[in-house]
Design a protein around this motif. Structure first.
Motif, PDB file in Angstrom:
ATOM      1  N   TYR A 230       0.826  -1.203   0.000  1.00  0.00           N
ATOM      2  CA  TYR A 230       0.000   0.000   0.000  1.00  0.00           C
ATOM      3  C   TYR A 230       0.862   1.254   0.000  1.00  0.00           C
ATOM      4  CZ  TYR A 230      -3.222   3.642   1.083  1.00  0.00           C
ATOM      5  OH  TYR A 230      -3.939   4.805   1.015  1.00  0.00           O
ATOM      6  N   ASP A 234      -0.006   4.399  -2.367  1.00  0.00           N
ATOM      7  CA  ASP A 234      -0.257   5.742  -1.844  1.00  0.00           C
ATOM      8  C   ASP A 234       0.732   6.757  -2.412  1.00  0.00           C
ATOM      9  OD1 ASP A 234      -1.726   7.469   0.119  1.00  0.00           O
ATOM     10  OD2 ASP A 234       0.298   7.692   0.922  1.00  0.00           O
ATOM     11  N   VAL A 270      -8.906   8.604  -3.532  1.00  0.00           N
ATOM     12  CA  VAL A 270      -9.494   7.563  -2.687  1.00  0.00           C
ATOM     13  C   VAL A 270      -9.970   6.396  -3.544  1.00  0.00           C
ATOM     14  CG1 VAL A 270     -11.551   7.053  -1.331  1.00  0.00           C
ATOM     15  CG2 VAL A 270     -10.123   8.991  -0.712  1.00  0.00           C
ATOM     16  N   CYS A 273      -7.008   4.268  -4.676  1.00  0.00           N
ATOM     17  CA  CYS A 273      -6.468   3.445  -3.596  1.00  0.00           C
ATOM     18  C   CYS A 273      -7.393   2.271  -3.286  1.00  0.00           C
ATOM     19  CB  CYS A 273      -6.245   4.289  -2.347  1.00  0.00           C
ATOM     20  SG  CYS A 273      -4.913   5.505  -2.513  1.00  0.00           S
ATOM     21  N   LEU A 274      -8.702   2.522  -3.270  1.00  0.00           N
ATOM     22  CA  LEU A 274      -9.651   1.446  -3.017  1.00  0.00           C
ATOM     23  C   LEU A 274      -9.597   0.397  -4.118  1.00  0.00           C
ATOM     24  CD1 LEU A 274     -12.726   3.493  -1.736  1.00  0.00           C
ATOM     25  CD2 LEU A 274     -11.306   1.926  -0.395  1.00  0.00           C
ATOM     26  N   TYR A 293      -3.927  -1.880   6.223  1.00  0.00           N
ATOM     27  CA  TYR A 293      -4.337  -0.511   5.911  1.00  0.00           C
ATOM     28  C   TYR A 293      -5.832  -0.332   5.672  1.00  0.00           C
ATOM     29  CZ  TYR A 293       0.609   0.578   5.261  1.00  0.00           C
ATOM     30  OH  TYR A 293       1.946   0.780   5.461  1.00  0.00           O
ATOM     31  N   ILE A 297      -8.137   3.215   5.688  1.00  0.00           N
ATOM     32  CA  ILE A 297      -8.604   3.782   4.420  1.00  0.00           C
ATOM     33  C   ILE A 297     -10.119   3.890   4.420  1.00  0.00           C
ATOM     34  CG2 ILE A 297      -8.735   3.426   1.931  1.00  0.00           C
ATOM     35  CD1 ILE A 297      -5.989   4.279   2.948  1.00  0.00           C
ATOM     36  N   SER A 300     -11.125   6.830   6.658  1.00  0.00           N
ATOM     37  CA  SER A 300     -10.795   8.130   6.058  1.00  0.00           C
ATOM     38  C   SER A 300     -11.682   8.420   4.852  1.00  0.00           C
ATOM     39  CB  SER A 300      -9.319   8.178   5.661  1.00  0.00           C
ATOM     40  OG  SER A 300      -9.016   7.209   4.674  1.00  0.00           O
ATOM     41  N   THR A 301     -12.090   7.370   4.123  1.00  0.00           N
ATOM     42  CA  THR A 301     -13.000   7.574   2.993  1.00  0.00           C
ATOM     43  C   THR A 301     -14.364   8.033   3.475  1.00  0.00           C
ATOM     44  OG1 THR A 301     -11.847   5.860   1.718  1.00  0.00           O
ATOM     45  CG2 THR A 301     -14.032   6.492   0.968  1.00  0.00           C
TER      46      THR A 301
END
Length: 466
Positions: A230, A234, A270, A273-274, A293, A297, A300-301
Motif C-alpha cells: 500500500y 499511496d 481515494v 487506492c480502493l 491498511y 482507508i 478516512s474515505t
C-alpha cells in the motif's frame, strides 16, 4: 497531398526487453512523415544500445530521429525533454514498453488533416497481459465515452473515461494555446498523465474520439500494475494528485472552479487506492499488506465523503472494504456529474407508471428491482404481447397510446434509439424514462444514507489538503 509531420515522443528507461517491439511497431506505421524523439532517461540495462541499433533503420524508413540522452530524472523530466524537441504539426506520446497498431498515427493524423475544426484526437486501446506464460489480449478500453466533449476533466479525475495520455494526438498549435509545455512539471518521477489531461481538457479544443483500439498497452510491464504494498500505491497516487493540483492551479479558470476540481481530485485518489486494495484485475499482483491498511482507508474515505457532500451521508466504513464500494462511488459520481438524473421523476398521485417493452430481457432484469419503489409499474406494455402475456403475474398488453394521460410516466426498457423515438412520437408529451435513468434510480435508491438533496460542497481550503 503532403502528409503533416507527427512528432512522437518516447521516454525510455530500462526496457531493453520491450523497446525493440515498440520500435518495430513504429516502423510499421502506414504514415510516413514521423519525427521520432527518443529520450533515454539514464538507462543502465542496454536500452540505449537498442536505440542505437534501430536509429539507422528508422532513418531508412524515412523518419526523422532525435535522440536525447540525460541523467535519470524520471518520466516527467524525460517527457518534458522530448516536448522541447518537437517540430511537427501534431504531437503524440508513446511508452517504450507498449506498441502501436499500424494505423495508430494515420487514423488520428489523417482526421486532423481533414478537419481543421478539431484540435486533438483520442483512440481506444487494448491491454495485453501474461497468463500461465502466454501473452493474451484483454478487453478493449474504449474512447467512445469522450466523444461528447463534455466534462472531460471531471470524468478523467473520477476515472470515468480513459486516463492515459498515450491515446492522445494533439495539434502542436493546441499544445501551445493550452500552455502545456510552459506549465509542465518535472518534479515527479512515476507519472505524468494529469499534466496532459488538465490543459487539453480545459483548453476548450474540439476532440475526436475513435473507438478502434489503435494502441496496445503492455499491462504486465507497467509499474502501475506491479504495486505490491500500500505504501507504493499511496505514493503513486499522491504524486498523481500533486500533478493535478499543479496543473489546475495554473489553468485559466476561476478560483471557484479550481476548488471544485481539487475536491474531485481528493475523491479520485481515494477511488484509486480502493481499487488497488479491493478490485485489482485478475492476474495482476495484489497489495500484500491490504489488511494492515484497509480499516484506516475505509474510515478516512467515510470522513472525506462527509466533508465533501451535504447533507453528510455518514456511510458505514465496511462498505469500502470490498467491491461494494464501486456501486456507491457510481452514485456519488452521478451526484457530481449528472445531478439532474436524481430528480428526473415528476410523479403525482394520479400518475400511472407504464413499463414499455415489459417482455424483453432488459425489463426482466430490471423490473424486479423496482418492486416497492415509487416507479414500480402498474401497467405493462409490449409490442409482442397477446391475450395471454404476463410478467410476474401482471397482465401485459399491446401499447395503448390513445389512453395516455398527462400525468403518466413511461419507462422504456429496450435501449435502441429508434424505439425511444417511436414512443416519443406517440406519447403526447408525457414523461419518458429510459433504462439508463432507471439504472441510475436503482443505484441511488440502494443507498438510503444519501439524502435526495445531497450535493457536492467545496471551499477555499480544499486545495491545501494534498
Amino acid at each position: 497531398m503532403m502528409q503533416s509531420k507527427v512528432s512522437m515522443v518516447v521516454p525510455c528507461y530500462n526496457k531493453v526487453n520491450d523497446i525493440g517491439t515498440m520500435l518495430e511497431s513504429v516502423m510499421a506505421q502506414v504514415w510516413d512523415n514521423i519525427e521520432l524523439i527518443l529520450v533515454n532517461d539514464g538507462s543502465t540495462d542496454g536500452t540505449r544500445e537498442v536505440i542505437s541499433e534501430y536509429e539507422s533503420r528508422l532513418q531508412a524508413r524515412g523518419y526523422q530521429v532525435v535522440i536525447v540522452d540525460q541523467m535519470n530524472a524520471g518520466c516527467c523530466a524525460a517527457v518534458y525533454a522530448g516536448l522541447l524537441k518537437v517540430t511537427g504539426d501534431y504531437f503524440c506520446l508513446v511508452d517504450c514498453d507498449d506498441c502501436l497498431e499500424p494505423e495508430y498515427v494515420s487514423v488520428m493524423a489523417g482526421w486532423l488533416d481533414e478537419h481543421e475544426d478539431y484540435d486533438w484526437a483520442a483512440c481506444s486501446y487494448r491491454p495485453y497481459f501474461v497468463r500461465e506464460g502466454k501473452v493474451e489480449p484483454g478487453q478493449i478500453t474504449s474512447a467512445a465515452a469522450m466523444s461528447d466533449n463534455k466534462q472531460l476533466l471531471e470524468r478523467h479525475i473520477l476515472r470515468k473515461i480513459i486516463t492515459t495520455s498515450w491515446v492522445y494526438m494533439s495539434r502542436v498549435s493546441y499544445l501551445k494555446r493550452c500552455r502545456l509545455v510552459e506549465n509542465f512539471c518535472v518534479e515527479r518521477r512515476k507519472t505524468y498523465e494529469p499534466l496532459f489531461a488538465v490543459p487539453l481538457m480545459l483548453g476548450g479544443g474540439k476532440l475526436k474520439s475513435f473507438d478502434a483500439p489503435l494502441y496496445r498497452f503492455n499491462r504486465f510491464a507497467s509499474d502501475m500494475y506491479s504495486f505490491d504494498s500500500y505504501e507504493k500505491v499511496d505514493k503513486y497516487y499522491t504524486d498523481y494528485s500533486y500533478l493535478y493540483k499543479w496543473s489546475i492551479e495554473r489553468a485559466d479558470i476561476s478560483q471557484d472552479e479550481k476548488n471544485r476540481l481539487l475536491a474531485l481530485v481528493r475523491l479520485g485518489k481515494v477511488k484509486d487506492c480502493l481499487y488497488h486494495l479491493n478490485d485489482m484485475d485478475l492476474g495482476v499482483q495484489a497489495v500484500s499488506d491490504r489488511d494492515q491498511y484497509i480499516d484506516g482507508i475505509a474510515d478516512s474515505t467515510t470522513s472525506l465523503i462527509d466533508e465533501l457532500f451535504d447533507p453528510k451521508p455518514h456511510l458505514a466504513p465496511d462498505i469500502f472494504k470490498s467491491k461494494a464500494y464501486m456501486k456507491l462511488m457510481d452514485v456519488l459520481d452521478q451526484l457530481i456529474l449528472e445531478p439532474d438524473k436524481f430528480s428526473f421523476i415528476e410523479s403525482t398521485s394520479n400518475s400511472r407508471i407504464i413499463a414499455y417493452g415489459a417482455l424483453g430481457k432488459v425489463a426482466s432484469a430490471i423490473l424486479p428491482l423496482l418492486t416497492g419503489t415509487k416507479i414500480e409499474p402498474n401497467l405493462y406494455w409490449d409490442m409482442s404481447a397477446d391475450s395471454s402475456s404476463t410478467h410476474r403475474g401482471n397482465v401485459v398488453t399491446q401499447p395503448k397510446f390513445n389512453e395516455l394521460q398527462r400525468e403518466d410516466i413511461i419507462i422504456i426498457f429496450p435501449g435502441a434509439p429508434e424505439i425511444l423515438q417511436y414512443v416519443q412520437e406517440r406519447s403526447q408529451g408525457v414523461q419518458i424514462i429510459d433504462s439508463t435513468l432507471v439504472k441510475a434510480f436503482i443505484r441511488r435508491n440502494t443507498f438510503s444514507e444519501i439524502a435526495s438533496d445531497c450535493v457536492l460542497i467545496y471551499s477555499e481550503n480544499t486545495e491545501r489538503k494534498f
